[in-house]
Each structure stands twice: as structure tokens, then as C-alpha cells.
Write a protein that holds these residues in place. Structure first.
Motif, PDB file in Angstrom:
ATOM      1  N   VAL A 118      -0.274  29.294  -0.411  1.00  0.00           N
ATOM      2  CA  VAL A 118      -1.189  30.199  -1.102  1.00  0.00           C
ATOM      3  C   VAL A 118      -2.020  30.997  -0.114  1.00  0.00           C
ATOM      4  CG1 VAL A 118      -3.179  30.307  -2.626  1.00  0.00           C
ATOM      5  CG2 VAL A 118      -1.300  28.793  -3.179  1.00  0.00           C
ATOM      6  N   MET A 119      -2.570  30.300   0.878  1.00  0.00           N
ATOM      7  CA  MET A 119      -3.541  30.966   1.744  1.00  0.00           C
ATOM      8  C   MET A 119      -2.921  31.583   2.990  1.00  0.00           C
ATOM      9  SD  MET A 119      -5.935  30.768  -0.166  1.00  0.00           S
ATOM     10  CE  MET A 119      -7.085  31.675   0.853  1.00  0.00           C
ATOM     11  N   ASN A 120      -1.623  31.320   3.217  1.00  0.00           N
ATOM     12  CA  ASN A 120      -0.968  31.834   4.417  1.00  0.00           C
ATOM     13  C   ASN A 120      -1.751  31.489   5.684  1.00  0.00           C
ATOM     14  OD1 ASN A 120       0.766  32.974   2.574  1.00  0.00           O
ATOM     15  ND2 ASN A 120       1.063  34.815   3.778  1.00  0.00           N
ATOM     16  N   SER A 121      -2.338  30.295   5.699  1.00  0.00           N
ATOM     17  CA  SER A 121      -3.093  29.873   6.878  1.00  0.00           C
ATOM     18  C   SER A 121      -2.556  28.517   7.326  1.00  0.00           C
ATOM     19  CB  SER A 121      -4.582  29.785   6.551  1.00  0.00           C
ATOM     20  OG  SER A 121      -4.789  28.859   5.509  1.00  0.00           O
ATOM     21  N   PRO A 122      -2.828  28.121   8.581  1.00  0.00           N
ATOM     22  CA  PRO A 122      -2.278  26.855   9.083  1.00  0.00           C
ATOM     23  C   PRO A 122      -2.698  25.689   8.199  1.00  0.00           C
ATOM     24  CG  PRO A 122      -3.336  28.095  10.845  1.00  0.00           C
ATOM     25  CD  PRO A 122      -3.670  28.798   9.571  1.00  0.00           C
ATOM     26  N   ASP A 123      -1.775  24.761   8.003  1.00  0.00           N
ATOM     27  CA  ASP A 123      -2.080  23.604   7.160  1.00  0.00           C
ATOM     28  C   ASP A 123      -1.369  22.392   7.749  1.00  0.00           C
ATOM     29  OD1 ASP A 123      -3.319  22.350   5.094  1.00  0.00           O
ATOM     30  OD2 ASP A 123      -1.974  23.062   3.534  1.00  0.00           O
ATOM     31  N   ASN A 124      -1.908  21.218   7.485  1.00  0.00           N
ATOM     32  CA  ASN A 124      -1.343  20.006   8.074  1.00  0.00           C
ATOM     33  C   ASN A 124      -1.257  18.916   7.018  1.00  0.00           C
ATOM     34  OD1 ASN A 124      -4.479  20.153   8.774  1.00  0.00           O
ATOM     35  ND2 ASN A 124      -3.929  18.020   8.393  1.00  0.00           N
ATOM     36  N   PRO A 125      -0.365  17.921   7.236  1.00  0.00           N
ATOM     37  CA  PRO A 125      -0.295  16.805   6.296  1.00  0.00           C
ATOM     38  C   PRO A 125      -1.633  16.067   6.236  1.00  0.00           C
ATOM     39  CG  PRO A 125       1.506  16.705   7.898  1.00  0.00           C
ATOM     40  CD  PRO A 125       0.570  17.771   8.358  1.00  0.00           C
ATOM     41  N   LYS A 126      -1.947  15.529   5.048  1.00  0.00           N
ATOM     42  CA  LYS A 126      -3.277  14.953   4.854  1.00  0.00           C
ATOM     43  C   LYS A 126      -3.212  13.915   3.743  1.00  0.00           C
ATOM     44  CE  LYS A 126      -7.904  17.003   4.149  1.00  0.00           C
ATOM     45  NZ  LYS A 126      -8.651  18.248   4.347  1.00  0.00           N
ATOM     46  N   VAL A 127      -3.671  12.705   4.019  1.00  0.00           N
ATOM     47  CA  VAL A 127      -3.712  11.672   2.977  1.00  0.00           C
ATOM     48  C   VAL A 127      -4.839  12.021   2.012  1.00  0.00           C
ATOM     49  CG1 VAL A 127      -4.151   9.235   2.472  1.00  0.00           C
ATOM     50  CG2 VAL A 127      -2.796   9.867   4.486  1.00  0.00           C
ATOM     51  N   ILE A 128      -4.527  12.089   0.704  1.00  0.00           N
ATOM     52  CA  ILE A 128      -5.567  12.423  -0.272  1.00  0.00           C
ATOM     53  C   ILE A 128      -5.780  11.301  -1.285  1.00  0.00           C
ATOM     54  CG2 ILE A 128      -5.489  14.934  -0.013  1.00  0.00           C
ATOM     55  CD1 ILE A 128      -3.516  15.128  -2.250  1.00  0.00           C
ATOM     56  N   GLY A 129      -5.087  10.181  -1.091  1.00  0.00           N
ATOM     57  CA  GLY A 129      -5.324   9.032  -1.955  1.00  0.00           C
ATOM     58  C   GLY A 129      -4.510   7.845  -1.464  1.00  0.00           C
ATOM     59  N   VAL A 130      -4.937   6.644  -1.837  1.00  0.00           N
ATOM     60  CA  VAL A 130      -4.219   5.431  -1.440  1.00  0.00           C
ATOM     61  C   VAL A 130      -4.005   4.580  -2.687  1.00  0.00           C
ATOM     62  CG1 VAL A 130      -4.351   3.306  -0.071  1.00  0.00           C
ATOM     63  CG2 VAL A 130      -5.197   5.462   0.895  1.00  0.00           C
ATOM     64  N   ILE A 131      -2.782   4.058  -2.836  1.00  0.00           N
ATOM     65  CA  ILE A 131      -2.484   3.166  -3.964  1.00  0.00           C
ATOM     66  C   ILE A 131      -2.324   1.744  -3.434  1.00  0.00           C
ATOM     67  CG2 ILE A 131      -0.817   2.580  -5.769  1.00  0.00           C
ATOM     68  CD1 ILE A 131      -0.012   5.561  -5.827  1.00  0.00           C
ATOM     69  N   HIS A 132      -3.000   0.794  -4.067  1.00  0.00           N
ATOM     70  CA  HIS A 132      -2.799  -0.624  -3.774  1.00  0.00           C
ATOM     71  C   HIS A 132      -1.982  -1.192  -4.925  1.00  0.00           C
ATOM     72  CE1 HIS A 132      -5.891  -0.295  -0.668  1.00  0.00           C
ATOM     73  NE2 HIS A 132      -6.606   0.362  -1.555  1.00  0.00           N
TER      74      HIS A 132
ATOM     75  N   GLU B 204       0.859  -1.186   0.000  1.00  0.00           N
ATOM     76  CA  GLU B 204       0.000   0.000   0.000  1.00  0.00           C
ATOM     77  C   GLU B 204       0.897   1.238   0.000  1.00  0.00           C
ATOM     78  OE1 GLU B 204      -3.049  -1.352  -0.059  1.00  0.00           O
ATOM     79  OE2 GLU B 204      -1.962  -3.205   0.373  1.00  0.00           O
ATOM     80  N   TYR B 205       0.437   2.275  -0.683  1.00  0.00           N
ATOM     81  CA  TYR B 205       1.178   3.540  -0.725  1.00  0.00           C
ATOM     82  C   TYR B 205       0.246   4.692  -0.373  1.00  0.00           C
ATOM     83  CZ  TYR B 205       4.982   1.077  -3.100  1.00  0.00           C
ATOM     84  OH  TYR B 205       6.011   0.221  -3.408  1.00  0.00           O
ATOM     85  N   CYS B 206       0.773   5.635   0.410  1.00  0.00           N
ATOM     86  CA  CYS B 206       0.032   6.860   0.714  1.00  0.00           C
ATOM     87  C   CYS B 206       0.306   7.884  -0.379  1.00  0.00           C
ATOM     88  CB  CYS B 206       0.511   7.489   2.019  1.00  0.00           C
ATOM     89  SG  CYS B 206       0.341   6.439   3.462  1.00  0.00           S
ATOM     90  N   VAL B 207      -0.733   8.563  -0.831  1.00  0.00           N
ATOM     91  CA  VAL B 207      -0.564   9.761  -1.654  1.00  0.00           C
ATOM     92  C   VAL B 207      -1.028  10.891  -0.751  1.00  0.00           C
ATOM     93  CG1 VAL B 207      -1.243  10.950  -3.759  1.00  0.00           C
ATOM     94  CG2 VAL B 207      -1.079   8.448  -3.735  1.00  0.00           C
ATOM     95  N   TYR B 208      -0.098  11.749  -0.340  1.00  0.00           N
ATOM     96  CA  TYR B 208      -0.524  12.752   0.632  1.00  0.00           C
ATOM     97  C   TYR B 208       0.017  14.138   0.356  1.00  0.00           C
ATOM     98  CZ  TYR B 208       3.841  12.063   3.418  1.00  0.00           C
ATOM     99  OH  TYR B 208       5.130  11.981   3.860  1.00  0.00           O
ATOM    100  N   ASP B 209      -0.687  15.116   0.926  1.00  0.00           N
ATOM    101  CA  ASP B 209      -0.279  16.516   0.842  1.00  0.00           C
ATOM    102  C   ASP B 209       0.608  16.774   2.046  1.00  0.00           C
ATOM    103  OD1 ASP B 209       0.014  19.225   0.728  1.00  0.00           O
ATOM    104  OD2 ASP B 209      -2.113  19.718   0.882  1.00  0.00           O
ATOM    105  N   ASP B 210       1.909  16.927   1.774  1.00  0.00           N
ATOM    106  CA  ASP B 210       2.878  17.061   2.855  1.00  0.00           C
ATOM    107  C   ASP B 210       3.019  18.531   3.238  1.00  0.00           C
ATOM    108  OD1 ASP B 210       4.798  16.541   4.708  1.00  0.00           O
ATOM    109  OD2 ASP B 210       6.409  16.198   3.273  1.00  0.00           O
ATOM    110  N   ALA B 211       1.958  19.081   3.804  1.00  0.00           N
ATOM    111  CA  ALA B 211       1.960  20.497   4.162  1.00  0.00           C
ATOM    112  C   ALA B 211       2.983  20.754   5.252  1.00  0.00           C
ATOM    113  CB  ALA B 211       0.574  20.903   4.625  1.00  0.00           C
ATOM    114  N   SER B 212       3.670  21.877   5.124  1.00  0.00           N
ATOM    115  CA  SER B 212       4.781  22.150   6.036  1.00  0.00           C
ATOM    116  C   SER B 212       4.354  22.939   7.262  1.00  0.00           C
ATOM    117  CB  SER B 212       5.860  22.924   5.286  1.00  0.00           C
ATOM    118  OG  SER B 212       5.310  24.129   4.781  1.00  0.00           O
ATOM    119  N   GLY B 213       3.073  23.200   7.410  1.00  0.00           N
ATOM    120  CA  GLY B 213       2.622  23.955   8.576  1.00  0.00           C
ATOM    121  C   GLY B 213       1.833  25.188   8.183  1.00  0.00           C
ATOM    122  N   THR B 214       2.213  25.783   7.037  1.00  0.00           N
ATOM    123  CA  THR B 214       1.478  26.942   6.540  1.00  0.00           C
ATOM    124  C   THR B 214       1.176  26.724   5.075  1.00  0.00           C
ATOM    125  OG1 THR B 214       2.683  28.364   8.051  1.00  0.00           O
ATOM    126  CG2 THR B 214       1.521  29.446   6.257  1.00  0.00           C
ATOM    127  N   ASP B 215      -0.053  26.964   4.683  1.00  0.00           N
ATOM    128  CA  ASP B 215      -0.371  26.857   3.270  1.00  0.00           C
ATOM    129  C   ASP B 215       0.247  28.037   2.540  1.00  0.00           C
ATOM    130  OD1 ASP B 215      -2.296  25.371   1.252  1.00  0.00           O
ATOM    131  OD2 ASP B 215      -2.339  27.509   0.815  1.00  0.00           O
TER     132      ASP B 215
END
Ligand SMILES: [Cu+2]
Length: 652
Positions: free
Chosen positions: A426-440, A413-424
Motif C-alpha cells: 500500500v505505502m510503497n515503502s520499506p517493510d519488514n517481517p514483524k510478529v503481531i501476536g502469539v498463540i499458546h 507456541e505459534y507466531c502470528v506475523y506480518d510476513d512483509a516481503s520487503g516493500t509495503d
């Protein structure tokens, strides 16, 4: 496949269903099964006219007779696409509840994702855009062009195409009102680069609402020209063996963020702003309230997920030990995605119901700590790079395309994720890592490194070339994965800029907050449709410098792409931040049509004004910024000092 459990889509209102060919009933509010993952459908070229005209008769202005058009389509010289825009019902999976939320959104062709449009260099492509949205007689009543308005008025932009910006071509200064059909005509020159482009609406005032509603699709120009000793070729000819079933449209990965909200309850009563992101039984998610849904903090508050090909957290079945090309298209409105693919270290911790910053971050930490899958970027914004650039973290901004090759090194299994560094970014707002897809992944295990595997595969793919050019291509590949026989544009040299004698163009984005509402400015002015901001001379090359005085903005200009020649810190004493170093890594020398302008950077680009004259625009690709004024008019004129005007006339 479309219509499978969990993703359904149908038209709202009384539009004829059979014309669209999609009619699954919406799912109820029960727990959602995981649907199959599939590429967007492909828009089929019409063989004749879709009007009621019978036989070989004229059917309206600027349209071929049906027989002539059929002949042109049959011989491959012309394509005719029909693309209706309709308000459509569907569902989107919501991890917070585990259910499919009902949504009603503006959609191309009544489908979500919008269909992929394919073209070939040298083709004339007719695209009949049919605006079937509801009339809006009072739109624009505020009289202020920089207040979002006329959400059902549209037009078509072919983002990244090098074609005419005027008349019935890539003309974004047109307004196609509800009830109006218009046939665009794109003359794709025979020397147009092949690559990954995209289409979306671009009417000032409704762009963010419509793209945020999902109106965006892939526009692929397929390349069939192999390199020769005399000329460069299309990368597609080297990579054709890696496309699933030999079909490049199956490589499309359309990335979108739909900030849908349930603005009214089941009885039609308006809900308070803090309740709109929860959709209860009987409520329908829409994209209609600009202030609520495009507020800088709205996306974070919404809890919505970035989608691939219109699916939230898709489960993708791929083969390990095989080379893939993904044509990543960031069709988002205002979110940075740092796309990372990584072996799941603990697949049991993957959580399809992760909702909220804390749960999302915990999931990434617990589940996604395995080997990184390197993304080998072969093209940026559709244009083939001179050398493949290896990334682990792929920084994607609204408007960007990134064509990447990758191999999943072993089954699992593989994670496809948004590896946010703490601040978005574009939006200059708080952001966090988030899985947005999974590969089997099932299949083989590679020997050696991912780069060695890639090099070997590409060398083998080049075996088919004639001996003389094969030698050049393979020597290039062995020389740290260079692609010099596949680049579409020559460097713009210092000498060329000097000979052209044009002054540097300076662009400075700015936001002013002092007196509400916020002002969205370029060079201290908000957009004025009646002001020409830049007059450029056909046949010249010119240097531009981009900066921002307040927060980060992605710069996009239509028609002619640009080459990035330098990225310097805005304050030499401070230097570039680590974030900027990462974002701009490997970009120098590449050609693009959209580039993020970070606050701490000054970016120097060069461009050529070749072939096309006319008026078009540059703007910030955070589309709600654009709608509120962060756009400028540009024109290219003839080099005769009169702009090619008629003697004694005034119409350029
Ligand atoms: Cu902006």
C-alpha cells in the motif's frame, strides 16, 4: 477481559461514565503486564428509548414510541442500537519502552475496540449515532473539500452491506456534526447474505483521522438458513459447531493500526515532528495531525504495531487439534498485512519488546521457522467462496475481510506475523517481517494433514443436513472443498453483460506529484461533491476495468458487490510480477467489495445494480487518499431514460 491489567479505557472530559459502563483508571508508566486477549464486546440492543421520555410518548423525529419499539425488539423484527462517539482515555502497549502509552482517542461507545454489532437478515436495525465530540465552529474554513478537515464531524458507513445508500440508510453523503444525534435505519433484506462486514465513519475530510483513531467495528450478519435442494444456505449453519460457546461474535479478529503520536509535551508545548512518536511521562498520544500522522512514511517511522482487537502483540490461548474460524477484518488505514501463522521453532526467541525493523526481523527469523498453519479461506469480504482456498500467507488490505478456518496441528507456541516481503504494497515503502501476536496452544495433535482434518470436520458437520442436500454438500466437500450450496450470488455471465448493453466503466487511479501538494485523482479528477461521475441503470449488469497509473490503491465501491472475472498484466510483454501473482491468487471468480489494484495489473470486474437506487461513492480505501480526493460520486437511476425524475422536475 476488558479492564484487566494493561488495557484500560475511560472517557475523557465530562461525559457521564455510567452510561458507558467503563471506568478503569489509566495505568501509570510502569512496565506493562500482558493482558488477557478477548473479542470485542457486543453492542446490546436497547429495549426502549434512551431519551428521558417516559412511557408511550413520541420522543423526537423518526423514532418509535418506546412501547412500539420494545414490542418490535421483543419479537426480533427490529433492533435498536445506541452508539455514542466520545473522546476517550486509554492505554496502548508500546514494545519500544515496555510501557503502556496513554492515549486520548475518538471512540465508539467509549470502548476500544468498538463493540460488535450483530444483525439478522430480514431485520430492521435502528442505530442512533450520537456525536458527543467537541464543537468545531471553524471547520472547513479552507473551502477546499480535498484538504482534510472537520475532524469531529462524522457519519456511519456499513461497509459491505447490500442496503439502500440513501436517506437514513447507508448514506455517507450525510454529515453528523458535534452535538447531533441521528437515527439510522437499516432495512436488511431477508435475502441478504450472512457474513463478516464492518462499520466505520465515512465523512469526506475526516475519515482517515477517525478510522485511524480506532473508530471501526465488526458488523456481523448471522445466517440461520440451511441449504435446501431448492436454495443455497448460510455457511454459518455448517460452521456453527466451531464457534466458541456457539457465539459467532467470538470469532471476530479486528485488525487496526493506530498512528497515535504525542504532539505536545507535558507542559502543552508543541514537539518537533521527529519527536512525536516517543511519548514521555505526562504526555498523551492522540490522532489529530493529518500531515504528520498520515504522511506516507509516518507509519514506518512511528514504530507502532498492527493490533488485534485493540491489543498490541496479544497472547492468545487456543486449543490445538480443534477447528477455529477467524473473521479477519482489516480496519487499517494504510498498511498491507501478509498474515501468517506458524509454529514457533524457538519460542525462547520471542521478544515482546522487539522494536525497530532490525529487531523485528531478527525475532521472526529466529523464533518463527516452524510448520505453517494453513488458513482455509471460506469467505472474502464476507461473501462465501464457491471453493475453500488454502493460503499460508493471507494478503490483507485496508477494507478487506477474510474468513478463515484453521487448526493448530499440535500443542506449543505459534507466531502470528506480518510476513512483509520487503516493500509495503500500500505505502510503497520499506517493510519488514514483524510478529503481531502469539498463540499458546494446549490440547491434542491431529492425525494426517491439516486439509484432511478440515475435510473430515466439515463432512461431519454436514451430517445434520436432510439426506438429499447432505449428499450434495458432502460430495462438494470431497471434491476439493467446494461450497456451491453456500454461495450467495450467481456468476455474472458475458451474456448478461451483453444483454444489458451498458458500456464498460474504466477506472484509473493516479497521483500527481509535479506541483505540490500531491493530487489524488481518479480518471484525472479529484473529488467534487457537486459532480456526478457515474450514472448507472437499475436492473442492469455492467463490466468495469480497474487500473492505476501511479502506486497501488485498493478500490472499494458501496452497495453492490462485484465479481472478479479477470486479472491481466498492464504490460503483456512484461507480465504480472511475482508479488501480483501471489496477491491475486485464487481471486478469479470470487465476489468482493474491495480489491487491491496493483500498478502492474488490470482488473476486470462485473456487477449488478439490483433493488437500490440513489447516490453513493467509490473510492480508494487508503483513507487518507480518499480524504484528499481519491473518490467519485455514483448514482443508480431508474431505466426509463429520465432517471425516474418527476415530469418537469429536477430532483432525482
Ligand atoms: Cu489510494
Amino acid at each position: 477481559m476488558r479492564g484487566s491489567v494493561g488495557l484500560s479505557w475511560r472517557l475523557a472530559g465530562a461525559v457521564c461514565l455510567s452510561a458507558i459502563g467503563l471506568a478503569m483508571p489509566a495505568q501509570g508508566q510502569k512496565a506493562a503486564a500482558v493482558p488477557d486477549f478477548a473479542p470485542p464486546s457486543v453492542l446490546r440492543a436497547e429495549e426502549g428509548l434512551t431519551s428521558t421520555a417516559k412511557g408511550d410518548v413520541q420522543a423526537g423525529f423518526n423514532k418509535f414510541t418506546s412501547r412500539a419499539l420494545r414490542n418490535a425488539v421483543d419479537t426480533g423484527k427490529e433492533l435498536h442500537y445506541v452508539l455514542p462517539i466520545v473522546l476517550s482515555d486509554g492505554t496502548i502497549f508500546n514494545p519500544a519502552t515496555g510501557r503502556n502509552d496513554k492515549v486520548r482517542l475518538r471512540a465508539y461507545n467509549g470502548t476500544f475496540p468498538a463493540p460488535t454489532i450483530k444483525m439478522l437478515p430480514g431485520q430492521t436495525v435502528r442505530l442512533t449515532l450520537q456525536n458527543k465530540l467537541a464543537p468545531e465552529p471553524l471547520c472547513g474554513a479552507t473551502g477546499n473539500t480535498n484538504i482534510p478537515h472537520c475532524f469531529n464531524t462524522t457519519n456511519m458507513h456499513s461497509h459491505g452491506l447490500w442496503i439502500s445508500p440513501t436517506g437514513n440508510s447507508d448514506n455517507v453523503l450525510l454529515s453528523i456534526r458535534p452535538g447531533v444525534d441521528f437515527q439510522y435505519e437499516y432495512n436488511v433484506p431477508a435475502d441478504h447474505p450472512a457474513g463478516t462486514f464492518w462499520y466505520h465513519p465515512h465523512t469526506h475530510g475526516s475519515t482517515a483521522i477517525q478510522v485511524g483513531s480506532g473508530m471501526a467495528g465488526a458488523l456481523l450478519i448471522e445466517g440461520k438458513r440451511p441449504p435446501t435442494m431448492a436454495s443455497n444456505g448460510d455457511l454459518d449453519t455448517l460452521l456453527k459447531g466451531f464457534a466458541p460457546d456457539g457465539d459467532i461474535t467470538k470469532e471476530v479478529m479486528l485488525i487496526q493500526q493506530i498512528p497515535y503520536a504525542c504532539l505536545v509535551d507535558a507542559n502543552g508545548k508543541a514537539k518537533p515532528e521527529d519527536a512525536i512518536w516517543t511519548c514521555n511521562e505526562g504526555e498523551v498520544g492522540v490522532v489529530e495531525n493529518f500531515d504528520y500522522q498520515f504522511d506516507p512514511k509516518a507509519w514506518k517511522k512511528s514504530g507502532r504495531y498492527t493490533m488485534f482487537n485493540a491489543q498490541v502483540r496479544p497472547e492468545m490461548k487456543l486449543k490445538s487439534g480443534q477447528l477455529y474460524r477467524w473473521r479477519l477484518i482489516d480496519a487499517g488505514v494504510e498498511e498491507t498485512v501478509n498474515l501468517r501463522i506458524r509454529k514457533a521453532s524457538n519460542p525462547g526467541a520471542l521478544n515482546r519488546r522487539a522494536a525497530g525493523a532490525k529487531a523485528e526481523e531478527v525475532e521472526v527469523q529466529k523464533a518463527c521457522a516452524g510448520t505453517d498453519v494453513t488458513q482455509f479461506e471460506v469467505a472474502a469480504d464476507g461473501l462465501t467462496r464457491g471453493q475453500i482456498f488454502a493460503k499460508v500467507d493471507n494478503n490483507l488490505q485496508p477494507g478487506y475481510r477474510s474468513d478463515v478456518l484453521f487448526v493448530l496441528p499440535e500443542p506449543g507456541e505459534y507466531c502470528v506475523y506480518d510476513d512483509a516481503s520487503g516493500t509495503d504494497q500500500v505505502m510503497n515503502s520499506p517493510d519488514n517481517p514483524k510478529v503481531i501476536g502469539v498463540i499458546h496452544a494446549a490440547g491434542g495433535t491431529i492425525k494426517g494433514t491439516q486439509k484432511e482434518f478440515l475435510t473430515e470436520q466439515l463432512l461431519r458437520a454436514a451430517d445434520d443436513l436432510p439426506a438429499d442436500v447432505r449428499e450434495v454438500v458432502q460430495a462438494d466437500l470431497r471434491n476439493d472443498l467446494r461450497l456451491t450450496k453456500y454461495i450467495p450470488h450467481q456468476d455474472v455471465t458475458e451474456e448478461e453483460i451483453k444483454v444489458s448493453g451498458q458500456p464498460q466503466v474504466d477506472i484509473a487511479f493516479n497521483l500527481e506529484f509535479e506541483v505540490p501538494p500531491t493530487k489524488f485523482l481518479i480518471n484525472q479528477h479529484a473529488y467534487d461533491p457537486n459532480r456526478m461521475d457515474h450514472t448507472l441503470i437499475l436492473g442492469t449488469a455492467q463490466q468495469w476495468q480497474l487500473r492505476t497509473l501511479s502506486v497501488n490503491h485498493p478500490f472499494h465501491i458501496h452497495v453492490n458487490p462485484f465479481q472478479i472475472v479477470d486479472i491481466q498484466p498492464a504490460d503483456p510483454k512484461v507480465g504480472l510480477s511475482n508479488d501480483s501473482k501471489k496477491v491475486y491468487e485464487g481471486m478469479k471468480g470470487t465476489w468482493k467489495d474491495t480489491i487491491m489494484v496493483n500498478e502492474d495489473a488490470i482488473i476486470t470486474i462485473r456487477t449488478r445494480y439490483s433493488r437500490y437506487i440513489g447516490q453513493y461513492v467509490l473510492h480508494c480505501h487508503i483513507l487518507d487518499h480518499e480524504d484528499q480526493g481519491m473518490m467519485q460520486n455514483v448514482q443508480i437511476v431508474l431505466p426509463d431514460g429520465q432517471g425516474g425524475a418527476q415530469p418537469l422536475g429536477h430532483n432525482h
